[in-house]
Write a protein that holds these residues in place. Sequence first.
Motif, PDB file in Angstrom:
ATOM      1  N   ILE A 573     -42.111 -37.241  -1.057  1.00  0.00           N
ATOM      2  CA  ILE A 573     -42.695 -36.042  -1.672  1.00  0.00           C
ATOM      3  C   ILE A 573     -42.057 -34.800  -1.072  1.00  0.00           C
ATOM      4  O   ILE A 573     -41.763 -33.831  -1.781  1.00  0.00           O
ATOM      5  CB  ILE A 573     -44.218 -36.015  -1.478  1.00  0.00           C
ATOM      6  N   GLY A 574     -41.821 -34.844   0.223  1.00  0.00           N
ATOM      7  CA  GLY A 574     -41.097 -33.771   0.880  1.00  0.00           C
ATOM      8  C   GLY A 574     -41.940 -32.558   1.189  1.00  0.00           C
ATOM      9  O   GLY A 574     -43.165 -32.646   1.348  1.00  0.00           O
ATOM     10  N   SER A 575     -41.291 -31.427   1.266  1.00  0.00           N
ATOM     11  CA  SER A 575     -41.939 -30.196   1.701  1.00  0.00           C
ATOM     12  C   SER A 575     -42.911 -29.671   0.647  1.00  0.00           C
ATOM     13  O   SER A 575     -42.730 -29.899  -0.544  1.00  0.00           O
ATOM     14  CB  SER A 575     -40.876 -29.136   1.986  1.00  0.00           C
ATOM     15  N   PRO A 576     -43.951 -28.952   1.085  1.00  0.00           N
ATOM     16  CA  PRO A 576     -44.851 -28.306   0.122  1.00  0.00           C
ATOM     17  C   PRO A 576     -44.074 -27.257  -0.686  1.00  0.00           C
ATOM     18  O   PRO A 576     -43.479 -26.345  -0.114  1.00  0.00           O
ATOM     19  CB  PRO A 576     -45.917 -27.662   1.015  1.00  0.00           C
ATOM     20  N   ARG A 577     -44.065 -27.410  -2.021  1.00  0.00           N
ATOM     21  CA  ARG A 577     -43.279 -26.523  -2.861  1.00  0.00           C
ATOM     22  C   ARG A 577     -43.712 -26.683  -4.314  1.00  0.00           C
ATOM     23  O   ARG A 577     -44.446 -27.614  -4.646  1.00  0.00           O
ATOM     24  CB  ARG A 577     -41.783 -26.854  -2.738  1.00  0.00           C
ATOM     25  N   ILE A 578     -43.251 -25.797  -5.138  1.00  0.00           N
ATOM     26  CA  ILE A 578     -43.451 -25.920  -6.574  1.00  0.00           C
ATOM     27  C   ILE A 578     -42.193 -26.532  -7.174  1.00  0.00           C
ATOM     28  O   ILE A 578     -41.090 -25.991  -7.018  1.00  0.00           O
ATOM     29  CB  ILE A 578     -43.733 -24.552  -7.226  1.00  0.00           C
ATOM     30  N   VAL A 579     -42.339 -27.671  -7.823  1.00  0.00           N
ATOM     31  CA  VAL A 579     -41.195 -28.381  -8.395  1.00  0.00           C
ATOM     32  C   VAL A 579     -40.936 -27.855  -9.805  1.00  0.00           C
ATOM     33  O   VAL A 579     -41.836 -27.802 -10.639  1.00  0.00           O
ATOM     34  CB  VAL A 579     -41.454 -29.901  -8.451  1.00  0.00           C
ATOM     35  N   LYS A 580     -39.692 -27.479 -10.045  1.00  0.00           N
ATOM     36  CA  LYS A 580     -39.286 -27.007 -11.366  1.00  0.00           C
ATOM     37  C   LYS A 580     -38.083 -27.834 -11.810  1.00  0.00           C
ATOM     38  O   LYS A 580     -36.936 -27.431 -11.630  1.00  0.00           O
ATOM     39  CB  LYS A 580     -38.962 -25.515 -11.337  1.00  0.00           C
ATOM     40  N   PRO A 581     -38.345 -28.989 -12.403  1.00  0.00           N
ATOM     41  CA  PRO A 581     -37.239 -29.873 -12.789  1.00  0.00           C
ATOM     42  C   PRO A 581     -36.303 -29.188 -13.783  1.00  0.00           C
ATOM     43  O   PRO A 581     -36.742 -28.406 -14.634  1.00  0.00           O
ATOM     44  CB  PRO A 581     -37.949 -31.063 -13.444  1.00  0.00           C
ATOM     45  N   GLU A 582     -35.030 -29.494 -13.669  1.00  0.00           N
ATOM     46  CA  GLU A 582     -34.041 -28.937 -14.587  1.00  0.00           C
ATOM     47  C   GLU A 582     -34.058 -29.752 -15.877  1.00  0.00           C
ATOM     48  O   GLU A 582     -33.191 -30.594 -16.132  1.00  0.00           O
ATOM     49  CB  GLU A 582     -32.672 -28.937 -13.926  1.00  0.00           C
ATOM     50  N   VAL A 583     -35.093 -29.501 -16.670  1.00  0.00           N
ATOM     51  CA  VAL A 583     -35.314 -30.235 -17.915  1.00  0.00           C
ATOM     52  C   VAL A 583     -35.548 -29.235 -19.036  1.00  0.00           C
ATOM     53  O   VAL A 583     -36.361 -28.306 -18.886  1.00  0.00           O
ATOM     54  CB  VAL A 583     -36.538 -31.177 -17.794  1.00  0.00           C
ATOM     55  N   LYS A 584     -34.880 -29.412 -20.129  1.00  0.00           N
ATOM     56  CA  LYS A 584     -35.083 -28.530 -21.270  1.00  0.00           C
ATOM     57  C   LYS A 584     -36.463 -28.782 -21.861  1.00  0.00           C
ATOM     58  O   LYS A 584     -36.840 -29.912 -22.147  1.00  0.00           O
ATOM     59  CB  LYS A 584     -34.004 -28.774 -22.330  1.00  0.00           C
ATOM     60  N   ASP A 585     -37.200 -27.684 -22.053  1.00  0.00           N
ATOM     61  CA  ASP A 585     -38.527 -27.775 -22.681  1.00  0.00           C
ATOM     62  C   ASP A 585     -39.413 -28.814 -21.992  1.00  0.00           C
ATOM     63  O   ASP A 585     -39.967 -29.717 -22.629  1.00  0.00           O
ATOM     64  CB  ASP A 585     -38.412 -28.095 -24.180  1.00  0.00           C
ATOM     65  N   LEU A 586     -39.540 -28.714 -20.688  1.00  0.00           N
ATOM     66  CA  LEU A 586     -40.383 -29.651 -19.938  1.00  0.00           C
ATOM     67  C   LEU A 586     -41.803 -29.633 -20.474  1.00  0.00           C
ATOM     68  O   LEU A 586     -42.436 -28.583 -20.576  1.00  0.00           O
ATOM     69  CB  LEU A 586     -40.396 -29.281 -18.457  1.00  0.00           C
TER      70      LEU A 586
END
Length: 770
Positions: A573-586
């Motif tokens: 899971i890693g560090s506390p963060r907001i994940v913003k996947p590089e996905v079109k129209d997530l």
Amino acid sequence: MNFIDNPRKLRGFEKNIRVEKVSRRSILKGLGVTGGFVLAAPVMSRQAFAYETGAGKMPHGVVVDPRVFVSVAPDGIVTIVGHRSEMGTGVRTSLPLIVAEEMEADWSKVKVQQAHGDEVKFGNQDTDGSRSTRHYLIPMRQIGASARTMLEQAAAKRWGVPATEVKAVNHEVVHSASGRKLGFGELAADAAKESVPSIEGLKLKDPKNFRYLGKGQIGIVDLHDITTGKAHYGADVRLPGMKYAVIARPPVTGGKLVKFEPEEALKIPGVEKVMQVRGWPWPSKFQPLGGVAVIARNTGAAIKGRDALKLTWDDGPNGKYDSVAYRNELEEASRKPGLVLRKEGDADAALKSADKVIIGEYYLPHLAHVAMETPVAVADVKGDKAEIWAPVQSPGGTREDVAKTLGIPEANVTVNVTLLGGGFGRKSKCDFALEAALLSKELGAPVKVQWTREDDIHNGFLHTVSVERIEAGLDKSGKVIAWRHRSVAPSIASTFAAGTVHQAPFEIGMGLVDMPFEIANISCENPEAAAFTRIGWFRSVSNIPRAFAVQSMVGEIAQATGRDQKETLLALIGSPRIVKPEVKDLWNYGEPQDSYPIDTARLRKVVELVAEKGEWGRKVAKGHGLGIAVHRSFVSYIATIVEVAIDDKGKLTVPRVDTAIDCGTYVNPERIASQIEGAAIMGLSIAKYGEITFKDGKVQQKNFDDFQVVRMDDSPVVTNVYIVPPGPDTPPSGVGEPGVPPFAPALINAIFAATGKRIRSLPIGKQLEA
């Protein structure tokens, strides 16, 4: 008769299915004025939410007029409309409870009235996607606050004092200066004349003053009737002159009737008629499959009559569908590149350079919903008017589809919603109601169409079969540096459009492209997979196979590196963060990412909480093992620990389950616990027994003898639920579905801990037998 072929207007999740030349329902802009206690019902603008949600993008949006949802009788009884369908989640209690809280109504003086299907009046009514509370917490509060304000204004005018000097308290309005009081019933007539306050000017209660919300002290309004056998379900509907029908449907999806011989059926006492039912070419959304209906004076006679029919079918192009062969096809497809959906870094290069590569292929078969109540509907069609009684999850959608199918105005269709004896997504599809409507129109009489358990399993909308292949590359220190996940499964979109071979945006957004691990090189792919049967929504949908694969792989990485499962999970899971996947129209469960981001701090929190409360690492008896898994779905975060016990003959039992859930702001913790307990039972059923197989295009299972669910003596002995307290500005998220996905992988990881055996294919079945 005037029919419309294959009506495919899309709703809710369906709107995320890319089907060309399909119109989308526009958001409601305004409503006409009606008489009595109901005025124009405005749709709440997105700006009116305390936080933004996807509610405004749902068909017909949100209505917040108190005159639509609240009425006060002269005796003080407050009636609040519940516009969502009750199928065990408690939504018919929770949403009215929110109104009562803000209104300062005494719950003992509140009655709940079930809304009929009318989205123009009530706003969106789709009871799916675990979104009723997350979409309606603020709107229901605003409705209650508006009603309270109208009562306060009426009292102030009667006393001739400023409205700022009066306050509603526990079913009364009080003038603080003089001590005068008026009950809600005494003010009802005057309050009805008041204008509805503007949303912008409303003052909501401070949560610290809540009497009901978040307390868990209010039982569901249907509890007494359900437990005493007085509750009203679809099969309980009786109308004068009603006929009873069962239908012989094609045994293979897309099959056609060649001929039928009704003579023996007509000899059965009580059977009155045998007739062909029109079917729509597959795929056809929720339209009936067609077949032969047996009409009788009671359901038992109709079933016997159907058994006596002589039927000849043309199985069509799906007649060769075979589960074993198809599994091999899916596995082969998973070993080859597919449509790339998410690419970060260079997973191919990282896998080639990795010190170790772990490969897991995880298989889950088709699943049937098998809600305790099988599909049933009553229809009474007279001329260009139709009335339906049915346990449907989407009464507004049912109304729309009945109108289209019969070719009559939607305003002429009434859909009465009964209690649902379970839904799980099956009853969001209204094919059974459409069958009843068609037969009633043909016979000129009210008709009840009853599905048997065999019908339910053979002719439903199944959860998809899938193969999830994950390749994880590790460096010399054991750190995961590459992650490639290929998901191969026929899509729900195939129910709406022929030739669909890739999963829809909402499916790939359920644990595939939104995978939250902190890994430098990621590739998520979707190889082609065609559908050969009807695929539909199932509780938690694609999150089930994704969580199973991802969290099982976590267990395999822990094994390969000699590390603790929990610590391995937290490291990924890693560090506390907001994940913003590089996905079109997530796709984010239809919600804006600003309000509902992928927050690994919250994901870590539920892992840490369940590890603490579930006593992770505690010593267990021989043959026992602990497993852990976590998953974000329906914008909630859930972690589960399962303790498993396996005897020397391979018999599996579950002594204890611990689950932590972060669902943001919540209404009724008692219902949250209930849903998580139910999810543990369903998760165990799926893992241990759930499998629908096909041979020659036909489902091989027929009832609970060969499609088992866990019984009482098979269920988890203890299920503990821990709810993360919400922050002051944390919006509500889903509860009904998120508890299911992490259960199976936690169980599988526990089995490995107990036996050293890694299971990658569900159901477990006989894989543990000595």
